[in-house]
Enzyme design. Structure first.
Site, short mmCIF file in Angstrom:
data_model
loop_
_atom_site.label_atom_id
_atom_site.label_comp_id
_atom_site.label_asym_id
_atom_site.label_seq_id
_atom_site.Cartn_x
_atom_site.Cartn_y
_atom_site.Cartn_z
N ASP A 81 0.78 -1.24 0.00
CA ASP A 81 0.00 0.00 0.00
C ASP A 81 0.81 1.28 0.00
O ASP A 81 0.31 2.33 0.39
CB ASP A 81 -0.91 0.00 1.23
CG ASP A 81 -0.12 -0.06 2.54
OD1 ASP A 81 1.11 -0.02 2.49
OD2 ASP A 81 -0.75 -0.15 3.61
N GLU A 113 -0.31 -9.08 -1.09
CA GLU A 113 -0.99 -8.47 0.07
C GLU A 113 -2.16 -7.59 -0.42
O GLU A 113 -2.33 -6.43 -0.04
CB GLU A 113 -0.04 -7.67 0.96
CG GLU A 113 -0.52 -7.53 2.39
CD GLU A 113 0.34 -6.60 3.24
OE1 GLU A 113 0.35 -5.38 3.00
OE2 GLU A 113 1.02 -7.10 4.15
N GLU A 169 -2.37 5.22 2.56
CA GLU A 169 -2.26 3.79 2.24
C GLU A 169 -3.59 3.16 1.80
O GLU A 169 -3.60 2.28 0.94
CB GLU A 169 -1.67 3.02 3.42
CG GLU A 169 -0.19 3.31 3.67
CD GLU A 169 0.06 4.57 4.47
OE1 GLU A 169 -0.91 5.19 4.98
OE2 GLU A 169 1.24 4.97 4.60
N HIS A 190 5.05 5.87 13.12
CA HIS A 190 5.50 6.58 11.92
C HIS A 190 4.39 7.08 11.00
O HIS A 190 4.67 7.79 10.03
CB HIS A 190 6.44 5.68 11.10
CG HIS A 190 5.73 4.57 10.39
ND1 HIS A 190 5.07 4.76 9.20
CD2 HIS A 190 5.56 3.28 10.70
CE1 HIS A 190 4.53 3.60 8.81
NE2 HIS A 190 4.80 2.69 9.70
N ARG A 203 1.68 8.88 8.79
CA ARG A 203 1.48 10.29 8.46
C ARG A 203 0.32 10.90 9.24
O ARG A 203 0.38 12.03 9.69
CB ARG A 203 1.21 10.46 6.96
CG ARG A 203 2.49 10.55 6.16
CD ARG A 203 2.23 10.61 4.67
NE ARG A 203 3.50 10.35 3.99
CZ ARG A 203 4.24 11.28 3.40
NH1 ARG A 203 3.84 12.51 3.36
NH2 ARG A 203 5.39 10.95 2.84
N HIS A 261 11.91 5.89 13.66
CA HIS A 261 11.83 5.96 12.19
C HIS A 261 12.68 7.15 11.71
O HIS A 261 12.82 8.15 12.43
CB HIS A 261 10.35 6.16 11.84
CG HIS A 261 10.01 5.95 10.39
ND1 HIS A 261 10.29 6.90 9.43
CD2 HIS A 261 9.39 4.94 9.75
CE1 HIS A 261 9.86 6.45 8.26
NE2 HIS A 261 9.31 5.26 8.43
C1 UD1 Z 1 6.31 5.07 4.01
C2 UD1 Z 1 4.98 4.67 3.39
C3 UD1 Z 1 4.13 3.98 4.44
C4 UD1 Z 1 4.88 2.85 5.13
C5 UD1 Z 1 6.20 3.37 5.67
C6 UD1 Z 1 7.01 2.25 6.25
C7 UD1 Z 1 3.94 6.08 1.65
C8 UD1 Z 1 3.23 7.31 1.34
N1 UD1 Z 1 4.28 5.86 2.94
O1 UD1 Z 1 6.03 6.06 5.01
O2 UD1 Z 1 2.97 3.45 3.80
O3 UD1 Z 1 4.10 2.37 6.19
O4 UD1 Z 1 6.94 3.95 4.59
O5 UD1 Z 1 8.04 2.72 7.05
O6 UD1 Z 1 4.21 5.30 0.76
N2 UD1 Z 1 13.56 8.78 5.57
C9 UD1 Z 1 14.94 8.71 5.56
N3 UD1 Z 1 15.54 7.51 5.30
C10 UD1 Z 1 14.83 6.38 5.08
C11 UD1 Z 1 13.42 6.45 5.10
C12 UD1 Z 1 12.80 7.66 5.35
O7 UD1 Z 1 15.62 9.71 5.76
O8 UD1 Z 1 15.43 5.31 4.86
C13 UD1 Z 1 12.90 10.08 5.85
C14 UD1 Z 1 12.96 11.06 4.67
O9 UD1 Z 1 13.13 12.37 5.18
C15 UD1 Z 1 11.56 10.95 4.06
C16 UD1 Z 1 10.71 10.68 5.30
O10 UD1 Z 1 11.51 9.85 6.14
O11 UD1 Z 1 11.17 12.10 3.37
C17 UD1 Z 1 9.38 10.03 5.06
O12 UD1 Z 1 9.50 8.89 4.19
P1 UD1 Z 1 8.23 8.44 3.29
O13 UD1 Z 1 8.61 7.21 2.52
O14 UD1 Z 1 7.71 9.58 2.53
O15 UD1 Z 1 7.14 8.11 4.36
P2 UD1 Z 1 7.11 7.06 5.53
O16 UD1 Z 1 6.47 7.74 6.68
O17 UD1 Z 1 8.40 6.40 5.72
N1 UDP Z 2 11.09 -3.13 11.48
C1 UDP Z 2 12.47 -3.26 11.48
N2 UDP Z 2 13.22 -2.39 12.25
C2 UDP Z 2 12.65 -1.41 12.99
C3 UDP Z 2 11.23 -1.27 12.97
C4 UDP Z 2 10.49 -2.15 12.19
O1 UDP Z 2 13.03 -4.15 10.83
O2 UDP Z 2 13.38 -0.67 13.67
C5 UDP Z 2 10.29 -4.06 10.64
C6 UDP Z 2 9.11 -4.76 11.30
O3 UDP Z 2 9.50 -5.98 11.89
C7 UDP Z 2 8.14 -4.96 10.15
C8 UDP Z 2 8.42 -3.77 9.26
O4 UDP Z 2 9.70 -3.27 9.62
O5 UDP Z 2 8.44 -6.12 9.40
C9 UDP Z 2 7.36 -2.72 9.49
O6 UDP Z 2 7.75 -1.54 8.90
P1 UDP Z 2 7.02 -0.17 9.21
O7 UDP Z 2 6.41 -0.21 10.57
O8 UDP Z 2 8.00 0.90 8.91
O9 UDP Z 2 5.91 -0.12 8.06
P2 UDP Z 2 4.40 -0.64 7.92
O10 UDP Z 2 4.38 -2.09 8.18
O11 UDP Z 2 3.57 0.17 8.87
O12 UDP Z 2 4.05 -0.31 6.51
#
Ligand code: UD1
Ligand code: UDP
Length: 382
Positions: free
Chosen positions: A97, A119, A133, A210, A212, A243
């Site tokens: 998603d 999924e 999502e 984490h 939004r 995160h």
């Molecule tokens: C994204 C997904 C969410 C998922 C989550 C898992 C979308 C819109 N959101 O949300 O569905 O649950 O990932 O974690 O697809 N950043 C870093 N390094 C990283 C990752 C993130 O610096 O490795 C920072 C960046 O500033 C980035 C911000 O986190 O702009 C947000 O990342 P983004 O992928 O937009 O949203 P998530 O909240 O991570």
């Molecule tokens: N996870 C991880 N390290 C962390 C936090 C989460 O490996 O510090 C793993 C967790 O076990 C799960 C996945 O990341 O498999 C979940 O990711 P996240 O919560 O970022 O995204 P979501 O599932 O909400 O999309």
């Protein structure tokens, strides 16, 4: 003739849940696998790719600090377009998603390349929760040609949207396949804090946040609740792998860094994270994937959200949807950590999301879809 499959994904959870399937496809002589990472996440994606020894054929490298949904979507579509025109895969594989999922599927549709959705079929039916999502998943569902629904409930959701039953396979969730490959009773942590944590005599809460829609006041409430819990319970330790979203890092540092019982640590690799979950007493989270993993490890979960697209473990009793009011999070956590009977009632291990054979079923379904096998696989049943 091998079928060319291209997997497109970009975030940590997609990589974790796709990894066992990608490894199996790489070994399967019927398929040629190409991996395209959008790198919507960078460090958090790379951690998983390294752990499972996966290498991207294409890396769109689109992550930007504090990226907007429109900005990241535009960058994905622009960069993926040329790759699809060049490679023309027989099937595009997306998961879940995220924006990488939906935009990957949309770009594939523009090239008239068929789409398989892993999924598929989870729903809250609330457009803005989880945001974005729920819509990413629904829109990907509209575009998908092959649907791998993890549960019977997910299949029913798709049937209600007039998806053809023939194109839906109930497979179980690949996250259970991944989890079973990493949890180990004898695992030894490398992280100094975790290595020295007294899991026997302390109460340990694992916290992640984490979403939004939780940024701002809901997240302040969550942090306030864990603060209050540490004031009430002096034997409590809260581990919070934060995160990499800078908004969350700033707020958590401001509100929690001075508390000696709350440990703000870097995102953990999947191996230590899964093993930490297995040893914690209670999980507080707004994550999707963790809601699926913790029940199978017999860990009670309080879901810090108003909606969940994963009702199965709520019905089984291991997961409780508490929302984001500080009072509710505080009182439900306290009850679980102090009332032994209540804890035991919620700590029964349940596996509504899979049996570790989702990958096997997905590959059988792909074989059937491509006419490699005449036999339709059996659906995953509880
Ligand atoms: C994204 C997904 C969410 C998922 C989550 C898992 C979308 C819109 N959101 O949300 O569905 O649950 O990932 O974690 O697809 N950043 C870093 N390094 C990283 C990752 C993130 O610096 O490795 C920072 C960046 O500033 C980035 C911000 O986190 O702009 C947000 O990342 P983004 O992928 O937009 O949203 P998530 O909240 O991570
Ligand atoms: N996870 C991880 N390290 C962390 C936090 C989460 O490996 O510090 C793993 C967790 O076990 C799960 C996945 O990341 O498999 C979940 O990711 P996240 O919560 O970022 O995204 P979501 O599932 O909400 O999309």
């Amino acid at each position: 003739m091998q079928k060319k499959i291209m997997a497109v994904f970009g975030t940590r959870p997609e990589a974790i849940k796709m990894a066992p399937l990608l490894k199996a496809l790489q070994k399967n002589e019927n398929y040629q696998l190409l991996i395209t990472v959008t790198a919507q996440h960078r460090e958090m994606l790379d951690q998983v790719m390294d752990l499972f020894q996966l290498k991207a054929d294409y890396d769109l490298d689109i992550m930007k600090d504090r990226q907007t949904l429109s900005g990241l979507s535009a960058r994905i579509i622009t960069k993926l377009d040329g790759i699809l025109a060049e490679e023309k895969p027989d099937l595009l594989l997306v998961h879940g998603d995220t924006s990488s999922t939906f935009i990957g599927a949309l770009t594939s549709f523009y090239h008239q390349i068929e789409i398989a959705h892993v999924e598929a079929g989870l729903r809250t039916h609330n457009k803005y929760s989880p945001f974005p999502e729920e819509m990413n998943r629904q829109l990907t569902g509209v575009l998908a040609d092959l649907n791998f629904a993890p549960t019977k409930r997910a299949k029913e959701n798709l049937l209600l949207e007039n998806k053809a039953a023939e194109k839906i396979f109930v497979t179980g969730n690949t996250v259970i396949d991944a989890l079973l490959s990493v949890v180990d009773q004898n695992y030894k942590f490398e992280n100094e804090l975790l290595k020295n944590l007294d899991f026997e005599n302390k109460k340990v809460i694992l916290l992640t946040a984490h979403r939004r829609e939780n940024l701002g006041e809901p997240m302040e409430n969550i942090f306030r609740a864990v603060q209050q819990l540490t004031e009430k319970m002096k034997d409590l330790e809260v581990i919070f792998p934060v995160h990499l979203n800078p908004v969350i890092r700033e707020l958590s540092k401001k509100m929690l860094a001075k508390n000696q019982q709350i440990h703000l640590i870097e995102p953990l690799d999947y191996l230590p994270f899964a093993n930490l979950m297995a040893r914690s007493d209670l999980v507080l989270t707004d994550s999707g994937g963790i809601q699926e993993e913790a029940p199978s490890l017999g860990k009670p979960v309080l879901v810090l959200r108003d909606t969940t697209e994963r009702p199965e473990a709520v019905e089984a009793g291991t997961v409780l949807k508490v929302g984001t009011s500080a009072e509710a999070i505080y009182s439900e956590s306290l009850k679980l950590l102090t009332d032994v009977e209540e804890y035991q009632r919620r700590a029964a291990a349940v596996n509504p999301y899979g049996d570790g054979k989702a990958v096997e079923r997905i590959i059988k379904a792909m074989n059937y879809y491509f006419g490699i096998s005449k036999k339709r696989p059996h659906d995953f049943e509880l």
